[in-house]
Design a protein around this motif. Structure first.
Motif, PDB file in Angstrom:
ATOM      1  N   ASN A 204      28.228  12.632  -2.572  1.00  0.00           N
ATOM      2  CA  ASN A 204      28.108  12.619  -4.030  1.00  0.00           C
ATOM      3  C   ASN A 204      28.916  11.443  -4.562  1.00  0.00           C
ATOM      4  O   ASN A 204      30.133  11.356  -4.355  1.00  0.00           O
ATOM      5  CB  ASN A 204      28.617  13.940  -4.608  1.00  0.00           C
ATOM      6  CG  ASN A 204      28.299  14.084  -6.083  1.00  0.00           C
ATOM      7  OD1 ASN A 204      27.861  13.127  -6.738  1.00  0.00           O
ATOM      8  ND2 ASN A 204      28.529  15.269  -6.624  1.00  0.00           N
TER       9      ASN A 204
ATOM     10  N   GLU B  44      32.081  12.058  -6.698  1.00  0.00           N
ATOM     11  CA  GLU B  44      33.328  12.397  -6.032  1.00  0.00           C
ATOM     12  C   GLU B  44      34.069  11.166  -5.528  1.00  0.00           C
ATOM     13  O   GLU B  44      35.192  11.282  -5.029  1.00  0.00           O
ATOM     14  CB  GLU B  44      33.056  13.343  -4.865  1.00  0.00           C
ATOM     15  CG  GLU B  44      32.472  14.675  -5.292  1.00  0.00           C
ATOM     16  CD  GLU B  44      32.158  15.561  -4.101  1.00  0.00           C
ATOM     17  OE1 GLU B  44      32.290  15.075  -2.951  1.00  0.00           O
ATOM     18  OE2 GLU B  44      31.789  16.739  -4.311  1.00  0.00           O
TER      19      GLU B  44
ATOM     20  N   THR C 154      38.744  18.906 -11.213  1.00  0.00           N
ATOM     21  CA  THR C 154      37.580  18.408 -10.490  1.00  0.00           C
ATOM     22  C   THR C 154      36.710  17.598 -11.439  1.00  0.00           C
ATOM     23  O   THR C 154      36.871  17.640 -12.661  1.00  0.00           O
ATOM     24  CB  THR C 154      36.757  19.583  -9.922  1.00  0.00           C
ATOM     25  OG1 THR C 154      36.280  20.388 -11.005  1.00  0.00           O
ATOM     26  CG2 THR C 154      37.608  20.428  -8.979  1.00  0.00           C
TER      27      THR C 154
ATOM     28  N   HIS D 180      33.827  18.132 -12.196  1.00  0.00           N
ATOM     29  CA  HIS D 180      32.978  18.996 -13.007  1.00  0.00           C
ATOM     30  C   HIS D 180      33.576  19.233 -14.388  1.00  0.00           C
ATOM     31  O   HIS D 180      32.862  19.688 -15.286  1.00  0.00           O
ATOM     32  CB  HIS D 180      32.762  20.330 -12.293  1.00  0.00           C
ATOM     33  CG  HIS D 180      32.018  20.195 -10.984  1.00  0.00           C
ATOM     34  ND1 HIS D 180      30.681  19.895 -10.933  1.00  0.00           N
ATOM     35  CD2 HIS D 180      32.449  20.312  -9.698  1.00  0.00           C
ATOM     36  CE1 HIS D 180      30.293  19.843  -9.663  1.00  0.00           C
ATOM     37  NE2 HIS D 180      31.361  20.104  -8.890  1.00  0.00           N
ATOM     38  N   LYS D 181      34.876  18.950 -14.539  1.00  0.00           N
ATOM     39  CA  LYS D 181      35.496  19.100 -15.849  1.00  0.00           C
ATOM     40  C   LYS D 181      35.023  18.047 -16.836  1.00  0.00           C
ATOM     41  O   LYS D 181      35.213  18.193 -18.049  1.00  0.00           O
ATOM     42  CB  LYS D 181      37.019  19.030 -15.715  1.00  0.00           C
ATOM     43  CG  LYS D 181      37.626  20.161 -14.887  1.00  0.00           C
ATOM     44  CD  LYS D 181      37.445  21.501 -15.571  1.00  0.00           C
ATOM     45  CE  LYS D 181      38.130  22.609 -14.778  1.00  0.00           C
ATOM     46  NZ  LYS D 181      37.960  23.933 -15.428  1.00  0.00           N
TER      47      LYS D 181
ATOM     48  N   PRO E   2      31.925  16.583 -18.465  1.00  0.00           N
ATOM     49  CA  PRO E   2      30.491  16.866 -18.620  1.00  0.00           C
ATOM     50  C   PRO E   2      29.685  15.565 -18.630  1.00  0.00           C
ATOM     51  O   PRO E   2      29.939  14.657 -19.426  1.00  0.00           O
ATOM     52  CB  PRO E   2      30.413  17.585 -19.967  1.00  0.00           C
ATOM     53  CG  PRO E   2      31.615  17.119 -20.725  1.00  0.00           C
ATOM     54  CD  PRO E   2      32.685  16.861 -19.702  1.00  0.00           C
TER      55      PRO E   2
ATOM     56  N   SER F 195      22.734  20.794 -12.456  1.00  0.00           N
ATOM     57  CA  SER F 195      23.325  22.118 -12.270  1.00  0.00           C
ATOM     58  C   SER F 195      22.318  23.187 -12.677  1.00  0.00           C
ATOM     59  O   SER F 195      21.579  23.006 -13.661  1.00  0.00           O
ATOM     60  CB  SER F 195      24.599  22.253 -13.120  1.00  0.00           C
ATOM     61  OG  SER F 195      25.560  21.292 -12.752  1.00  0.00           O
TER      62      SER F 195
ATOM     63  N   SER G 297      21.463  24.864 -16.606  1.00  0.00           N
ATOM     64  CA  SER G 297      22.133  24.029 -17.609  1.00  0.00           C
ATOM     65  C   SER G 297      21.112  23.610 -18.656  1.00  0.00           C
ATOM     66  O   SER G 297      20.032  23.113 -18.333  1.00  0.00           O
ATOM     67  CB  SER G 297      22.757  22.793 -16.956  1.00  0.00           C
ATOM     68  OG  SER G 297      21.759  22.005 -16.328  1.00  0.00           O
TER      69      SER G 297
ATOM     70  N   GLN H  55      23.023  19.042 -17.094  1.00  0.00           N
ATOM     71  CA  GLN H  55      24.306  18.583 -16.576  1.00  0.00           C
ATOM     72  C   GLN H  55      24.137  18.102 -15.138  1.00  0.00           C
ATOM     73  O   GLN H  55      23.506  18.760 -14.311  1.00  0.00           O
ATOM     74  CB  GLN H  55      25.336  19.716 -16.625  1.00  0.00           C
ATOM     75  CG  GLN H  55      25.733  20.138 -18.018  1.00  0.00           C
ATOM     76  CD  GLN H  55      26.546  19.068 -18.734  1.00  0.00           C
ATOM     77  OE1 GLN H  55      27.337  18.355 -18.102  1.00  0.00           O
ATOM     78  NE2 GLN H  55      26.346  18.950 -20.031  1.00  0.00           N
TER      79      GLN H  55
ATOM     80  N   LYS I 299      24.977  17.533 -11.473  1.00  0.00           N
ATOM     81  CA  LYS I 299      25.780  18.159 -10.423  1.00  0.00           C
ATOM     82  C   LYS I 299      26.005  17.217  -9.261  1.00  0.00           C
ATOM     83  O   LYS I 299      27.047  17.247  -8.601  1.00  0.00           O
ATOM     84  CB  LYS I 299      25.088  19.436  -9.932  1.00  0.00           C
ATOM     85  CG  LYS I 299      25.813  20.139  -8.804  1.00  0.00           C
ATOM     86  CD  LYS I 299      25.033  21.358  -8.327  1.00  0.00           C
ATOM     87  CE  LYS I 299      25.743  22.030  -7.152  1.00  0.00           C
ATOM     88  NZ  LYS I 299      24.977  23.212  -6.654  1.00  0.00           N
TER      89      LYS I 299
END
Length: 382
Positions: free
Chosen positions: A106, A109, A169, A171-172, A174, A200, A203, A207, A209
């Protein structure tokens, strides 16, 4: 009737031309040689490759160029790049960085690694006449704050890195797709900046993912003086060299987790020009085959009637004529492109055809020349 008149006129004119050449052998031996040397030297001194590929496929008055000029004037890059990118006009000079996560990872990340590569691009220095230039000196400026225009995806990655440093993370942060809302409230289109996106589940605003790749474009000013364009071109070359180093073992911190590729405004031209470089072997082999065919076609079992050197001389004469024509072409501000490589072989095929016809006439007459002595001298001297 008309054909006979034209034939007689050409026959008489070539007869007197051959007679004139045969009476002035020194002039027609020295002057063509001197002209070939002069024009041949200009091939080396005035050689310029064609950098505008549109010249090869579209005339200067084409509607596509007129429409593109209109689009550039009405929708400049510094005002339209935050929206959906339009293929109606080209972005001028630019460097495009494509980062792909290895092993199906990803890219979200790997925000820290992406920003490290981004920082090295911004710190890239180009030396021109003793001065060092960076992207900040060459970038397209925003009308809003007079700062370099950068893709909004960089802001998103900075927010992700900040969240990771705060023991959170990614994911916080958006990130919706293809339109996302930034911290300052602006809605930005990132559909051309993130690739391989999955969303995601459940969603409402799509969003993100997972994303495989990110694309970052660095726009350079290209409406300034010629010197600025030369510096921008050099920056593009250094940009490609930097990406090449980052994608190899010379920079393990960048190549461990990322596949790195580059694209610039001259990438298409570089690949097109590379075809001429790759065709060197084929051109040499073709030249050898032409010489071999001329030699074999001019040879006979009887060594007294065979004229192999005449065939070689015909090919050599055509090569000299091609060199002279190339010199005249470059003196008249012509520019080279790889499509011109086939022209000398068309000339060779046309010229050697005439030599072979003369030899055929020689054989038909059982060794007696089918041309007058003056015509043979004209053939050998020209």
């Amino acid at each position: 009737m008309l054909r006979q008149v034209i034939h007689r006129g050409l026959k008489a004119s070539f007869y007197w031309l051959g007679l004139f050449v045969s009476r002035h052998p020194v002039f027609f031996l020295t002057v063509p040689a001197v002209l070939t040397i002069i024009f041949g030297s200009t091939v080396l001194s005035r050689f310029k490759p064609e950098t505008d590929l549109e010249v090869l496929v579209a005339p200067t008055h084409s509607l596509a160029k007129i429409e593109r000029s209109l689009a550039n004037s009405l929708f400049p890059i510094d005002q339209s790049k935050h929206k959906l990118y339009s293929d109606l006009h080209t972005p001028g000079r630019y460097g495009r960085l494509i980062l792909l996560a290895k092993s199906g990872g990803n890219i979200l990340e790997l925000a820290d690694q992406v920003l490290q590569v981004h920082k090295q691009v911004l710190d890239l220095r180009v030396n021109y006449k003793g001065f060092n230039y960076t992207f900040a000196h060459l970038c397209v400026l925003s009308h809003r704050d007079k700062r370099c225009l950068l893709d909004d995806i960089i802001t998103i990655f900075e927010d992700i890195r900040q969240a990771v440093l705060s023991n959170s993370t990614f994911h916080k942060v958006p990130v919706s797709y293809p339109n996302t809302t930034l911290k300052d409230g602006r809605v930005s289109f990132i559909g051309h900046q993130l690739g391989g996106v999955s969303f995601s589940p459940n969603s409402r605003d799509q969003q993100v993912k997972f994303a495989r790749a990110v694309q970052i474009t660095y726009y350079l000013r290209n409406h300034g003086p010629v010197v600025q364009d030369a510096i921008a071109e050099r920056w593009e070359n250094e940009f490609c060299a930097l990406v090449s180093r980052l994608s190899t073992a010379e920079a393990p911190h960048a190549s461990d987790q990322l596949h790195i590729q580059s694209l610039t405004s001259f990438s298409l031209w570089r690949d097109f020009h590379q075809t001429g470089v790759l065709a060197k072997g084929e051109v040499l082999v073709s030249l050898v085959l032409v010489l071999l065919a001329a030699t074999i076609s001019s040879s006979m079992r009887d060594c007294l009637r065979g004229k192999p050197f005449l065939g070689l001389l015909g090919v050599l004469t055509i090569c000299i004529a091609n060199v002279t024509a190339a010199g005249i072409f470059f003196i008249s501000d012509g520019k080279f492109n790889s499509t011109l490589l086939g022209i000398p072989f068309f000339a060779m095929g046309h010229g050697t055809k005439g030599v072979f016809e003369l030899l055929a006439g020689w054989r038909k007459n059982e060794g007696k020349p089918s041309l007058s002595r003056s015509a043979w001298r004209m053939l050998l001297l020209t």
